[in-house]
Design an enzyme around this catalytic site. Structure first.
Site, PDB file in Angstrom:
ATOM      1  N   ALA A 134       0.850  -1.190   0.000  1.00 10.26           N
ATOM      2  CA  ALA A 134       0.000   0.000   0.000  1.00 10.26           C
ATOM      3  C   ALA A 134       0.886   1.240   0.000  1.00 10.26           C
ATOM      4  O   ALA A 134       2.115   1.134   0.005  1.00 10.26           O
ATOM      5  CB  ALA A 134      -0.927  -0.015   1.222  1.00 10.26           C
ATOM      6  N   SER A 135       0.268   2.396   0.007  1.00 13.17           N
ATOM      7  CA  SER A 135       1.045   3.634  -0.084  1.00 13.17           C
ATOM      8  C   SER A 135       1.905   3.867   1.150  1.00 13.17           C
ATOM      9  O   SER A 135       2.938   4.529   1.075  1.00 13.17           O
ATOM     10  CB  SER A 135       0.103   4.823  -0.281  1.00 13.17           C
ATOM     11  OG  SER A 135      -0.805   4.923   0.803  1.00 13.17           O
ATOM     12  N   GLN A 138       4.158  -2.228   3.469  1.00  8.78           N
ATOM     13  CA  GLN A 138       4.118  -3.506   2.764  1.00  8.78           C
ATOM     14  C   GLN A 138       3.949  -4.623   3.790  1.00  8.78           C
ATOM     15  O   GLN A 138       4.338  -4.481   4.947  1.00  8.78           O
ATOM     16  CB  GLN A 138       5.399  -3.714   1.953  1.00  8.78           C
ATOM     17  CG  GLN A 138       5.502  -2.747   0.789  1.00  8.78           C
ATOM     18  CD  GLN A 138       6.646  -3.033  -0.171  1.00  8.78           C
ATOM     19  OE1 GLN A 138       6.735  -2.425  -1.229  1.00  8.78           O
ATOM     20  NE2 GLN A 138       7.556  -3.951   0.167  1.00  8.78           N
ATOM     21  N   VAL A 139       3.359  -5.737   3.329  1.00  8.57           N
ATOM     22  CA  VAL A 139       3.023  -6.841   4.232  1.00  8.57           C
ATOM     23  C   VAL A 139       3.699  -8.120   3.742  1.00  8.57           C
ATOM     24  O   VAL A 139       3.661  -8.436   2.543  1.00  8.57           O
ATOM     25  CB  VAL A 139       1.491  -7.040   4.307  1.00  8.57           C
ATOM     26  CG1 VAL A 139       1.148  -8.180   5.270  1.00  8.57           C
ATOM     27  CG2 VAL A 139       0.805  -5.747   4.748  1.00  8.57           C
ATOM     28  N   LYS A 153       3.889  -6.399   9.002  1.00 11.55           N
ATOM     29  CA  LYS A 153       3.583  -5.147   8.308  1.00 11.55           C
ATOM     30  C   LYS A 153       4.728  -4.167   8.558  1.00 11.55           C
ATOM     31  O   LYS A 153       5.100  -3.911   9.707  1.00 11.55           O
ATOM     32  CB  LYS A 153       2.258  -4.558   8.812  1.00 11.55           C
ATOM     33  CG  LYS A 153       1.801  -3.325   8.056  1.00 11.55           C
ATOM     34  CD  LYS A 153       0.396  -2.909   8.495  1.00 11.55           C
ATOM     35  CE  LYS A 153      -0.112  -1.731   7.691  1.00 11.55           C
ATOM     36  NZ  LYS A 153      -1.495  -1.366   8.063  1.00 11.55           N
ATOM     37  N   ASP A 288     -12.913   1.343   7.631  1.00  9.87           N
ATOM     38  CA  ASP A 288     -12.647   1.042   6.220  1.00  9.87           C
ATOM     39  C   ASP A 288     -12.970  -0.424   5.930  1.00  9.87           C
ATOM     40  O   ASP A 288     -12.091  -1.206   5.546  1.00  9.87           O
ATOM     41  CB  ASP A 288     -11.182   1.342   5.905  1.00  9.87           C
ATOM     42  CG  ASP A 288     -10.912   1.390   4.400  1.00  9.87           C
ATOM     43  OD1 ASP A 288     -11.878   1.538   3.628  1.00  9.87           O
ATOM     44  OD2 ASP A 288      -9.746   1.264   3.997  1.00  9.87           O
TER      45      ASP A 288
END
Length: 546
Positions: A134-135, A138-139, A153, A288
Site C-alpha cells: 500500500a502507499s 508492505q506486508v 507489516k 474502512d
C-alpha cells in the site's frame, strides 16, 4: 505574499513538484486558484489519453503520483459524500488500490533495526516477497518458531520527512483556498488537513494500529463468530507490526464462498451484527470495511483485519445517531430533519422545504425493505442540495456504513440490515434508559447543579453589592463592533468639519462679496466661492456614498 515566499523558500522543490504534477494531469484551474502558476517556467507535457478522462479520474491519478500524503487526502475526500458528488467520491475510492512494491533491499536494513536481528533468526520462515503493498506499508508472510503463521507489516522507509513537508504545504494551500474562494471555503479545507494530519500521525506509528486491533478484540471476547487477529507485541514497534495470519476468503466472490461450504446469509447477518455492535455499543469501529479488510473464515465466522483507520464516537454523538437510525427504520421524516439540522448547524435553512425534501427522500425508498447504503447515499444527496456540512466523525461513519452495506449485499443480495438493526437499536436504547443508567445521569446532573448551587449565594451577594454601589458593569462582545465604532467616528469628524467650514464661510462671505478684486472682469472671490461650493457638494456626496 510574504507567507508564500516563506513557504516556497522552505519547501520550494516539493511545491514545484506538486504544481508540475497538477498541470500534467490537466488541473490548471486548481493551480491558478492556489496562485502557483509562477512556480513553473514552462507548461509540462501532458498525455493525450488524459483528454478523454474525466476530471475526477485525473485528480485521482494526480494524487497517486504525488505519494502517500495525497493518497490519504484523497481517501479522506472520498468520505465526504455530504460535500462531493458521487462521481468524485466513487473515483477517489479507487485510491485503495495497491501501490508499487518496494524491492527487499530498500527495506532490509530498516527491518533488521526494528527486529533487533535478521528476519531469518527471529522467524522460523520469512518470505521476502510481499503479499500486499500500500502507499504507507508492505506486508510479508512469516512463521514463528512456535509454529504460528503471522504477517509482518512494515512502513515504507523515509516516509516521515516527506509527510511532514507535505502537511506544511497542505496547511498553507488550505488557508489560501479559504481566503480566495468562498465556494471552496464551504468544504472547510483547513479542517480536512487537520483530519489528514491526525490520520497520518496514527499511521506513522504501527503501535496505534496494534492497540486499536487489541481493543476491538477485547470488545468481542466471548463471541466466537467474530475473529480479530492477535498482536505479537514482542516484535511490534512504531515501524513494524507482527500479527496473526487469518486464512480467510474475501467476500467479493459469493460463488467461491459457497463452493467452500460457507453460507452468505449467515456471514451477512453475523457481519452486520458485529459492525453495528462496534458502532452503537463499543463506539470504536472499523472505518474502512471494504472487501479486502473483511474475511470469511471456516464455520461461517467473520474476521476483520487492518485497523489503521478506525472511527470513534462520543456518547453524545452515539445517542444522536441512535435517534436518527430509529427515525430512519420507522420512516419518520421529523426525526431525520431534526438530526440533520443539528449536525449541519445551519440556522438559515428553509425548514419547510427541508422537511419536504426529507419526506421525498423517504418516499423514494419505497415500501420494500430499506437498503441502508442506498438510503444513506440518498440522504447525503439531500445534505449536499441544502449545502450542509456534517461533522467529520459522522461523514467517516456514514462512508463506513455505506461500504459495509455493500459488502453485506454481495454476500446476501436480499439482506435487510434495517431488520437486523432494529433489535440492536431497541437493546441499546433500553440499556441507555434503564434505571441504573438514568440514575447515573441524574447523579452526574445533580453533582453539577450542586457545584453551581454552592457558588450561587456568593454570586448573588456580589451582584447586590455592585448594584447598591452603582458599579455594575457588563462586558458585551458584538461581532464587528470595532468597524461600527470607526464608522461612527468618521461620521462625527465629517460632520464637525462641515459645521466649522460652514461657519467660516458664512462669516467671511459678506466681506469677500464686497471685494472689488477682478481678473478679466470676473469677480475673483465669488468665483472661488462657487467652485468651493461645488467641490464641497461633490466630496460630501462621495462620503455619503461610501
Amino acid at each position: 505574499m510574504l507567507k508564500m515566499m516563506m513557504v516556497t523558500a522552505r519547501d520550494r522543490a516539493r511545491l514545484t513538484e506538486i504544481t508540475t504534477v497538477l498541470l500534467r494531469y490537466g488541473l490548471q484551474d486548481l493551480v491558478r486558484l492556489l496562485g502557483l502558476t509562477r512556480l513553473v517556467n514552462r507548461f509540462p507535457g501532458r498525455d493525450e489519453t488524459l483528454e478523454k478522462q474525466t476530471m475526477p479520474a485525473r485528480l485521482r491519478q494526480a494524487l497517486e503520483a504525488l505519494g502517500p500524503t495525497f493518497v490519504k487526502l484523497g481517501q479522506i475526500l472520498a468520505t465526504r459524500t455530504d460535500l462531493l458528488d458521487p462521481s468524485w467520491t466513487d473515483e477517489l475510492e479507487k485510491l485503495h488500490s495497491n501501490a508499487d512494491i518496494l524491492p527487499w533491499g530498500r527495506l532490509e536494513k530498516q527491518i533488521l533495526n526494528d527486529l533487533g536481528d535478521r528476519p531469518e533468526n527471529v522467524f522460523a520462515q520469512f518470505d521476502p516477497q510481499p503479499i500486499a503493498a500500500a502507499s504507507m506499508a508492505q506486508v510479508y508472510r512469516a512463521r514463528l518458531h512456535s509454529g504460528e503463521q503471522v504477517v509482518v507489516k512494515v512502513l515504507r522507509p523515509g516516509l516521515e520527512k516527506t509527510l511532514r513537508a507535505d502537511l506544511r504545504l497542505l496547511t498553507f494551500l488550505a488557508e489560501a483556498i479559504e481566503e480566495q474562494s468562498e465556494t471552496l471555503a464551504r468544504y472547510h479545507p483547513r479542517r480536512m488537513v487537520l483530519a489528514l494530519a491526525t490520520a497520518l500521525n496514527h499511521e506513522l506509528d504501527l503501535t496505534q494500529e496494534a492497540s486499536n486491533c487489541e481493543q476491538i478484540a477485547r470488545n468481542f471476547a466471548g463471541q466466537p463468530q467474530i475473529k480479530i487477529p492477535k498482536i505479537y507485541w514482542q516484535w511490534t514497534s512504531p515501524r513494524l507490526m507482527v500479527q496473526e495470519f487469518l486464512p480467510g476468503m474475501s467476500p467479493e466472490n459469493p460463488a467461491q464462498l459457497a463452493s467452500e461450504g460457507l453460507d452468505g446469509k449467515i456471514l451477512a447477518r453475523e457481519g452486520a451484527k458485529a459492525f453495528m455492535q462496534m458502532v452503537l455499543e463499543h463506539r470504536l469501529y472499523h472505518a474502512d470495511p471494504h472487501p479486502g479488510n473483511v474475511m470469511a473464515l471456516e464455520d461461517n465466522r467473520v474476521a476483520f483485519i487492518d485497523f489503521g483507520m478506525v472511527g470513534r464516537l462520543s456518547e453524545r454523538r452515539r445517542n444522536q445517531l441512535l435517534l436518527m437510525l430509529d427515525a430512519l427504520s420507522r420512516r419518520r421524516s421529523d426525526g431525520i430533519v431534526n438530526a440533520l439540522i443539528e449536525w449541519g448547524g445551519d440556522e438559515t435553512i428553509d425548514v419547510t422545504r427541508f422537511e419536504l425534501a426529507a419526506q421525498n427522500f423517504l418516499d423514494k425508498q419505497g415500501a420494500k425493505p430499506m437498503i441502508l447504503g442506498k438510503a444513506l447515499a440518498d440522504l447525503l444527496s439531500v445534505v449536499r442540495e441544502f449545502q450542509l456540512s456534517l461533522p467529520t466523525d459522522l461523514t467517516l461513519l456514514f462512508k463506513a456504513l455505506i461500504t459495509a452495506d455493500g459488502v453485506l449485499h454481495r454476500l446476501d443480495p436480499a439482506f435487510d440490515i434495517v431488520a437486523t438493526l432494529r433489535p440492536l437499536l431497541r437493546n441499546v436504547l433500553l440499556h441507555r434508559y434503564r434505571p441504573l443508567a438514568s440514575r447515573r445521569r441524574a447523579l452526574a446532573l445533580g453533582a453539577q447543579l450542586l457545584d453551581a448551587g454552592e457558588d450561587l449565594p456568593q454570586t448573588l451577594r456580589l451582584l447586590l453589592c455592585r448594584l447598591k454601589q452603582g458599579k455594575l458593569r457588563a462586558d458585551l462582545e458584538i461581532n464587528n463592533i470595532t468597524l461600527l465604532s470607526r464608522a461612527l467616528e468618521r461620521a462625527a469628524v465629517t460632520l464637525a468639519i462641515a459645521i466649522v467650514t460652514a461657519a467660516f464661510a458664512l462669516g467671511i462671505t459678506p466681506w469677500l462679496m464686497a471685494s472689488s478684486l477682478r481678473i478679466l472682469g470676473v469677480p475673483v472671490f465669488p468665483l472661488l466661492g462657487l467652485m468651493a461650493c461645488v467641490a464641497g457638494i461633490f466630496l460630501l456626496a462621495l462620503r455619503l456614498r461610501r
